[in-house]
Design a protein around this motif. Structure first.
Motif, PDB file in Angstrom:
ATOM      1  N   THR A 196       1.135  -1.292   0.014  1.00 42.03           N
ATOM      2  CA  THR A 196      -0.086   0.037  -0.072  1.00 42.03           C
ATOM      3  C   THR A 196       0.922   1.299  -0.010  1.00 42.03           C
ATOM      4  OG1 THR A 196      -1.794  -1.195   1.067  1.00 42.03           O
ATOM      5  CG2 THR A 196      -1.864   1.222   1.202  1.00 42.03           C
ATOM      6  N   GLN A 197       2.017   1.189   0.744  1.00 41.62           N
ATOM      7  CA  GLN A 197       2.807   2.515   0.710  1.00 41.62           C
ATOM      8  C   GLN A 197       3.432   2.453  -0.823  1.00 41.62           C
ATOM      9  OE1 GLN A 197       4.700   2.597   5.150  1.00 41.62           O
ATOM     10  NE2 GLN A 197       6.026   1.935   3.730  1.00 41.62           N
ATOM     11  N   ARG A 198       3.747   1.409  -1.530  1.00 45.78           N
ATOM     12  CA  ARG A 198       4.337   1.410  -2.817  1.00 45.78           C
ATOM     13  C   ARG A 198       3.289   2.192  -3.429  1.00 45.78           C
ATOM     14  NH1 ARG A 198       5.348  -3.934  -4.873  1.00 45.78           N
ATOM     15  NH2 ARG A 198       4.559  -3.352  -6.886  1.00 45.78           N
ATOM     16  N   TYR A 199       1.959   1.692  -3.472  1.00 45.01           N
ATOM     17  CA  TYR A 199       0.971   2.300  -4.247  1.00 45.01           C
ATOM     18  C   TYR A 199       0.891   3.995  -4.041  1.00 45.01           C
ATOM     19  CZ  TYR A 199      -3.798   3.800  -5.663  1.00 45.01           C
ATOM     20  OH  TYR A 199      -4.867   4.312  -6.444  1.00 45.01           O
ATOM     21  N   TRP A 200       0.867   4.408  -2.829  1.00 39.25           N
ATOM     22  CA  TRP A 200       0.754   5.644  -2.712  1.00 39.25           C
ATOM     23  C   TRP A 200       1.987   6.608  -3.303  1.00 39.25           C
ATOM     24  CZ3 TRP A 200      -3.848   7.696  -2.665  1.00 39.25           C
ATOM     25  CH2 TRP A 200      -4.716   7.060  -2.113  1.00 39.25           C
ATOM     26  N   LEU A 201       3.017   5.893  -2.892  1.00 39.65           N
ATOM     27  CA  LEU A 201       4.410   6.530  -3.502  1.00 39.65           C
ATOM     28  C   LEU A 201       4.265   6.515  -5.264  1.00 39.65           C
ATOM     29  CD1 LEU A 201       7.102   7.611  -3.350  1.00 39.65           C
ATOM     30  CD2 LEU A 201       7.828   5.362  -3.221  1.00 39.65           C
ATOM     31  N   SER A 202       3.598   5.511  -5.779  1.00 40.79           N
ATOM     32  CA  SER A 202       3.440   5.609  -7.073  1.00 40.79           C
ATOM     33  C   SER A 202       2.439   6.819  -7.609  1.00 40.79           C
ATOM     34  CB  SER A 202       3.001   4.319  -7.710  1.00 40.79           C
ATOM     35  OG  SER A 202       1.642   3.764  -7.256  1.00 40.79           O
ATOM     36  N   ILE A 203       1.520   6.937  -6.687  1.00 41.88           N
ATOM     37  CA  ILE A 203       0.512   8.404  -6.862  1.00 41.88           C
ATOM     38  C   ILE A 203       1.205   9.362  -6.847  1.00 41.88           C
ATOM     39  CG2 ILE A 203      -1.299   9.325  -6.043  1.00 41.88           C
ATOM     40  CD1 ILE A 203      -2.131   6.906  -7.694  1.00 41.88           C
ATOM     41  N   LEU A 204       2.030   9.651  -5.949  1.00 44.75           N
ATOM     42  CA  LEU A 204       2.871  10.870  -5.629  1.00 44.75           C
ATOM     43  C   LEU A 204       3.814  11.062  -6.669  1.00 44.75           C
ATOM     44  CD1 LEU A 204       3.586  10.513  -1.753  1.00 44.75           C
ATOM     45  CD2 LEU A 204       2.105  12.288  -2.675  1.00 44.75           C
ATOM     46  N   ARG A 205       4.345  10.018  -7.230  1.00 39.24           N
ATOM     47  CA  ARG A 205       5.423  10.329  -8.462  1.00 39.24           C
ATOM     48  C   ARG A 205       4.718  10.163  -9.697  1.00 39.24           C
ATOM     49  NH1 ARG A 205       9.477   5.249  -6.576  1.00 39.24           N
ATOM     50  NH2 ARG A 205      11.167   6.626  -5.445  1.00 39.24           N
ATOM     51  N   LYS A 206       3.429  10.095  -9.879  1.00 40.04           N
ATOM     52  CA  LYS A 206       2.689  10.189 -10.845  1.00 40.04           C
ATOM     53  C   LYS A 206       3.063   9.047 -12.042  1.00 40.04           C
ATOM     54  CE  LYS A 206       1.451  14.944 -10.296  1.00 40.04           C
ATOM     55  NZ  LYS A 206       0.861  15.054  -9.175  1.00 40.04           N
ATOM     56  N   GLU A 207       3.368   7.896 -11.488  1.00 38.79           N
ATOM     57  CA  GLU A 207       3.720   6.686 -12.150  1.00 38.79           C
ATOM     58  C   GLU A 207       2.538   5.616 -12.164  1.00 38.79           C
ATOM     59  OE1 GLU A 207       8.514   7.055 -11.272  1.00 38.79           O
ATOM     60  OE2 GLU A 207       7.160   5.383 -10.216  1.00 38.79           O
ATOM     61  N   GLU A 208       2.654   4.916 -13.131  1.00 37.09           N
ATOM     62  CA  GLU A 208       1.765   3.555 -13.011  1.00 37.09           C
ATOM     63  C   GLU A 208       2.249   2.624 -11.899  1.00 37.09           C
ATOM     64  OE1 GLU A 208      -0.933   2.342 -14.951  1.00 37.09           O
ATOM     65  OE2 GLU A 208      -1.256   4.331 -15.824  1.00 37.09           O
ATOM     66  N   MET A 209       1.328   2.306 -11.253  1.00 31.54           N
ATOM     67  CA  MET A 209       1.524   1.138 -10.346  1.00 31.54           C
ATOM     68  C   MET A 209       1.859  -0.320 -10.949  1.00 31.54           C
ATOM     69  SD  MET A 209       2.209   0.168  -6.980  1.00 31.54           S
ATOM     70  CE  MET A 209       1.703  -1.323  -6.210  1.00 31.54           C
ATOM     71  N   PRO A 210       2.845  -1.027 -10.864  1.00 36.83           N
ATOM     72  CA  PRO A 210       2.934  -2.286 -11.587  1.00 36.83           C
ATOM     73  C   PRO A 210       1.922  -3.177 -10.935  1.00 36.83           C
ATOM     74  CG  PRO A 210       5.254  -1.742 -10.612  1.00 36.83           C
ATOM     75  CD  PRO A 210       4.141  -0.689 -10.200  1.00 36.83           C
ATOM     76  N   GLN A 211       1.228  -3.566 -11.880  1.00 37.50           N
ATOM     77  CA  GLN A 211       0.155  -4.631 -11.593  1.00 37.50           C
ATOM     78  C   GLN A 211       0.473  -6.153 -11.370  1.00 37.50           C
ATOM     79  OE1 GLN A 211      -2.853  -3.540 -10.298  1.00 37.50           O
ATOM     80  NE2 GLN A 211      -2.435  -1.469 -10.705  1.00 37.50           N
TER      81      GLN A 211
END
Length: 173
Positions: free
Chosen positions: A60-75
């Motif tokens: 979940t922390q990885r998910y929110w970091l991807s949001i902040l970076r404006k990157e796609e979260m690897p599914q």
């Protein structure tokens, strides 16, 4: 006056993610003193073991970091298969990555908005709200880990409260 408020918000977000890293370090260091088979034991909870709860926090922390970076979260639909030490190392590395990223954010970065469109929700909040959510989410699940541990016989959980960090933790951080 707005400038002081903005600076205070940046400081707060940086302090908050450093608190999160510190709290996760304390939790992991405590769990490393416990038998692996007990940390992995399945129990009734929202996630069925301490290890699986740690993996959830990490992802979940990885998910929110991807949001902040404006990157796609690897599914990934794959079940986590790492061992317990991989879990400990992963959550700590990810917590540090989040802290480092937020520590480099400017006032503009913290106050910018980010649109999220997902299958579960849509939002367009300022980034500081996502940071607060990410750390609060981790705090919630650290509390679950403490409760699971208590039910497994662990009576010596570390103090990981935000105020304890501000009073005592930053000295040693």
């Amino acid at each position: 006056m707005q400038h002081a408020t903005s600076q205070s918000m940046v400081y707060l977000m940086q302090n908050y993610v450093n608190y999160n890293l510190w709290a996760n370090e304390r939790l992991v260091n405590w769990l490393r003193t416990k038998p692996e088979e007990v940390v992995k034991r399945e129990v009734p909870s929202s996630f069925p073991s301490i290890q699986k709860t740690l993996v959830h926090i990490w992802q979940t922390q990885r998910y929110w970091l991807s949001i902040l970076r404006k990157e796609e979260m690897p599914q990934s639909n794959d079940e986590y298969t790492g061992d317990l030490e991989d879990t400990y190392a992963g959550i700590l590395a990810q917590s540090k990555e989040l802290a480092d990223f937020v520590s480099a954010m400017t006032d503009k970065d913290v106050h910018d908005t980010t649109l999220i469109v997902s299958p579960w929700f849509q939002s367009d909040f300022q980034n500081f709200e996502y940071i607060i959510h990410a750390v609060t989410h981790s705090t919630y699940h650290r509390g679950q880990i403490t409760t699971i541990g208590r039910n497994l016989g662990f009576t010596d959980a570390p103090m990981t409260d935000y105020n304890f960090y501000n009073v005592n933790g930053k000295v040693n951080a």
